[in-house]
Design an enzyme around this catalytic site. Structure first.
Site, PDB file in Angstrom:
ATOM      1  N   ARG A   1      52.515  88.495  18.657  1.00  0.00           N
ATOM      2  CA  ARG A   1      53.589  89.224  18.329  1.00  0.00           C
ATOM      3  C   ARG A   1      55.002  88.595  18.706  1.00  0.00           C
ATOM      4  NH1 ARG A   1      55.117  87.895  22.904  1.00  0.00           N
ATOM      5  NH2 ARG A   1      56.766  89.793  22.531  1.00  0.00           N
ATOM      6  N   GLY A   2      55.673  89.361  18.541  1.00  0.00           N
ATOM      7  CA  GLY A   2      57.247  88.940  18.550  1.00  0.00           C
ATOM      8  C   GLY A   2      57.594  88.310  17.172  1.00  0.00           C
ATOM      9  N   ALA A   3      58.817  88.787  16.808  1.00  0.00           N
ATOM     10  CA  ALA A   3      59.118  88.686  15.556  1.00  0.00           C
ATOM     11  C   ALA A   3      59.285  87.034  14.926  1.00  0.00           C
ATOM     12  CB  ALA A   3      60.576  89.160  15.252  1.00  0.00           C
TER      13      ALA A   3
ATOM     14  N   ARG B   1      52.703  95.055  10.138  1.00  0.00           N
ATOM     15  CA  ARG B   1      53.463  95.613  11.166  1.00  0.00           C
ATOM     16  C   ARG B   1      54.852  95.825  10.545  1.00  0.00           C
ATOM     17  NH1 ARG B   1      53.963  93.514  17.186  1.00  0.00           N
ATOM     18  NH2 ARG B   1      54.406  96.067  17.476  1.00  0.00           N
TER      19      ARG B   1
ATOM     20  N   GLN C   1      54.604  93.383  27.907  1.00  0.00           N
ATOM     21  CA  GLN C   1      54.968  92.082  27.391  1.00  0.00           C
ATOM     22  C   GLN C   1      55.732  91.445  28.578  1.00  0.00           C
ATOM     23  OE1 GLN C   1      54.925  94.907  25.648  1.00  0.00           O
ATOM     24  NE2 GLN C   1      54.457  94.495  23.416  1.00  0.00           N
TER      25      GLN C   1
ATOM     26  N   ASP D   1      63.995  92.441  16.476  1.00  0.00           N
ATOM     27  CA  ASP D   1      63.126  92.466  15.440  1.00  0.00           C
ATOM     28  C   ASP D   1      63.662  92.623  14.189  1.00  0.00           C
ATOM     29  OD1 ASP D   1      61.512  93.427  18.182  1.00  0.00           O
ATOM     30  OD2 ASP D   1      59.894  92.544  16.830  1.00  0.00           O
TER      31      ASP D   1
ATOM     32  N   ASN E   1      64.840  96.538  18.721  1.00  0.00           N
ATOM     33  CA  ASN E   1      63.926  95.562  19.404  1.00  0.00           C
ATOM     34  C   ASN E   1      63.186  96.579  20.415  1.00  0.00           C
ATOM     35  OD1 ASN E   1      63.674  92.921  20.661  1.00  0.00           O
ATOM     36  ND2 ASN E   1      64.287  93.796  22.410  1.00  0.00           N
ATOM     37  N   LYS E   2      62.196  96.188  21.156  1.00  0.00           N
ATOM     38  CA  LYS E   2      61.358  96.615  21.982  1.00  0.00           C
ATOM     39  C   LYS E   2      62.050  97.950  22.577  1.00  0.00           C
ATOM     40  CE  LYS E   2      57.875  96.028  22.329  1.00  0.00           C
ATOM     41  NZ  LYS E   2      56.885  96.850  21.600  1.00  0.00           N
TER      42      LYS E   2
HETATM   43  O1  MRU Z   1      55.720  94.883  20.063  1.00  0.00           O
HETATM   44  P1  MRU Z   1      56.123  93.136  20.133  1.00  0.00           P
HETATM   45  O2  MRU Z   1      55.603  92.704  21.424  1.00  0.00           O
HETATM   46  O3  MRU Z   1      55.774  92.511  18.990  1.00  0.00           O
HETATM   47  O4  MRU Z   1      57.706  93.451  20.421  1.00  0.00           O
HETATM   48  C1  MRU Z   1      58.296  92.261  20.455  1.00  0.00           C
HETATM   49  C2  MRU Z   1      59.614  92.662  20.693  1.00  0.00           C
HETATM   50  O5  MRU Z   1      60.291  93.485  20.639  1.00  0.00           O
HETATM   51  C3  MRU Z   1      60.723  91.242  20.793  1.00  0.00           C
HETATM   52  O6  MRU Z   1      61.821  91.282  21.824  1.00  0.00           O
HETATM   53  C4  MRU Z   1      61.184  90.825  19.308  1.00  0.00           C
HETATM   54  O7  MRU Z   1      60.204  90.587  18.479  1.00  0.00           O
HETATM   55  C5  MRU Z   1      61.910  89.543  19.784  1.00  0.00           C
HETATM   56  S1  MRU Z   1      60.804  88.248  20.121  1.00  0.00           S
HETATM   57  C6  MRU Z   1      61.751  86.721  20.003  1.00  0.00           C
END
Ligand code: MRU
Length: 342
Positions: A46-48, A87, A191, A232, A242-243
């Site tokens: 996970r993470g963009a 996703r 996370q 994201d 973002n999250k």
């Molecule tokens: O649901 P996730 O864990 O994929 O969400 C991740 C985030 O929101 C991060 O802040 C974002 O992807 C940036 S990662 C460098």
């Protein structure tokens, strides 16, 4: 250690299983499109920016499976689409797949070479944006040691290496300019407490884990100098997904008069999306909110509302930092300069 890697001898995509951290450090191999889609949707990876790499290598997985199972070109196209759309919110996943699909005709080797290039470029981008972000923060705060609040995980686990918001934290630490990190735990999948805290501990960085609900109070009490988050998807006007919980942090920062900084590689900027209202926010299973570790935490029949992301309006963001520089959005600014090389 990398969260995403291609194992050439096994001809497989190899991922750290982030669902098991910090208790267990194990890797999973993805050899089929089903494996890739499952890993993305369960947040094994996970993470963009990490998803960008998975999008690119996922095309190679689909091509290898297509040869083994003798898929038609249409079947292969459909499976690449499944990887691309596994996703919806982080633009990087589709961006990574789209970057390599023009090379499919040249064979899987060409696709893998391009995916490797994408990985190398992302790491370089993270390191550069970290330097730019640290400079901006030290200049804006006028302080030589800052207390940082961050939300979710944006370190090497969420990227190809180093990190974005957490990359800036690492850069500040390396300069001796970091006092303390408040890591929001990041409900519902933790996370922040599971992954960010694990990364910070490995680097010997001083941190506190706090519940998401503490963030506004910590900021208003004057315990934080700057909030730094990842992204994201950044829309053309600077609105940033973002999250879930990020926008609350931004509101508190605006009220307290401290900077709220978004850090991301330029691959996260999506000029095709005009504003935050156009960003598709992933709605995850409500059971992630009404249960924890398989145990119900709400009455039987309770329904959970579980948007995985929120959108922070550009007017609440003091700086968006990429490897190309920064913009200080005012609601009518375009972030185009962060994507198009000058
Ligand atoms: O649901 P996730 O864990 O994929 O969400 C991740 C985030 O929101 C991060 O802040 C974002 O992807 C940036 S990662 C460098």
């Amino acid at each position: 250690m990398r969260a995403v890697e291609w194992d050439r001898s096994a001809a497989a995509l190899v991922l750290i299983d982030q669902t098991l951290l910090p208790g267990e450090l194990t890797w999973v191999q993805c050899r089929t499109v089903d494996d890739v889609v499952d890993a993305v949707q369960r947040l094994v990876v996970r993470g963009a920016p990490a998803l960008g790499a998975v999008g690119a290598y996922g095309v190679a997985v689909a091509m290898l499976q297509a040869s083994a199972e003798e898929w038609s070109p249409e079947q292969l196209q459909e499976q690449v689409r499944r990887v691309r759309d596994a996703r919806p919110t982080a633009v990087n996943l589709a961006w990574g797949a789209d970057r390599v699909t023009p090379l499919m005709g040249a064979g899987v080797g060409a696709v893998l070479d391009e995916a490797d290039r994408l990985m190398a470029e992302d790491e370089a981008a993270n390191r550069e944006l970290s330097r730019i972000g640290a400079d901006w923060i030290l200049e804006r705060t006028g302080s030589d040691r800052v207390r940082v609040l961050t939300h979710c995980n944006t370190g090497f686990l969420a990227t190809t290496a180093w990190g974005t918001a957490l990359g800036i934290v690492r850069e500040l630490h390396a300069r001796g300019a970091l006092e303390l990190v408040y890591a929001d735990e990041t409900r519902p999948l933790l996370q922040g407490s599971r992954l960010t805290a694990w990364e910070l501990a490995q680097d010997g960085i001083d941190y506190l884990v706090q519940v998401d609900g503490a963030a506004a109070s910590t900021i208003l009490r004057g315990l934080v100098d700057v909030a730094i988050i990842g992204a994201d998807r950044i829309a053309r006007n600077g609105d940033t997904a973002n999250k879930i919980g990020s926008v609350g942090v931004a509101l508190a920062c605006a009220d307290a008069g401290i900077p709220f900084v978004v850090a991301a590689p330029s691959s996260t900027v999506d000029l095709a999306t005009a504003t935050g209202a156009d960003i598709h926010i992933e709605l995850r299973d409500g059971a992630e909110v009404t249960a924890f570790g398989g145990v119900s935490t709400a009455p039987a029949g309770a329904r959970g509302f579980n948007p995985a992301f929120d959108v922070t309006p550009a007017r609440l963001i003091d700086a968006i930092v990429t490897e190309r520089g920064f913009v200080e959005p005012d609601g009518s600014t375009s972030v185009e300069s962060l994507v198009v090389a000058s």
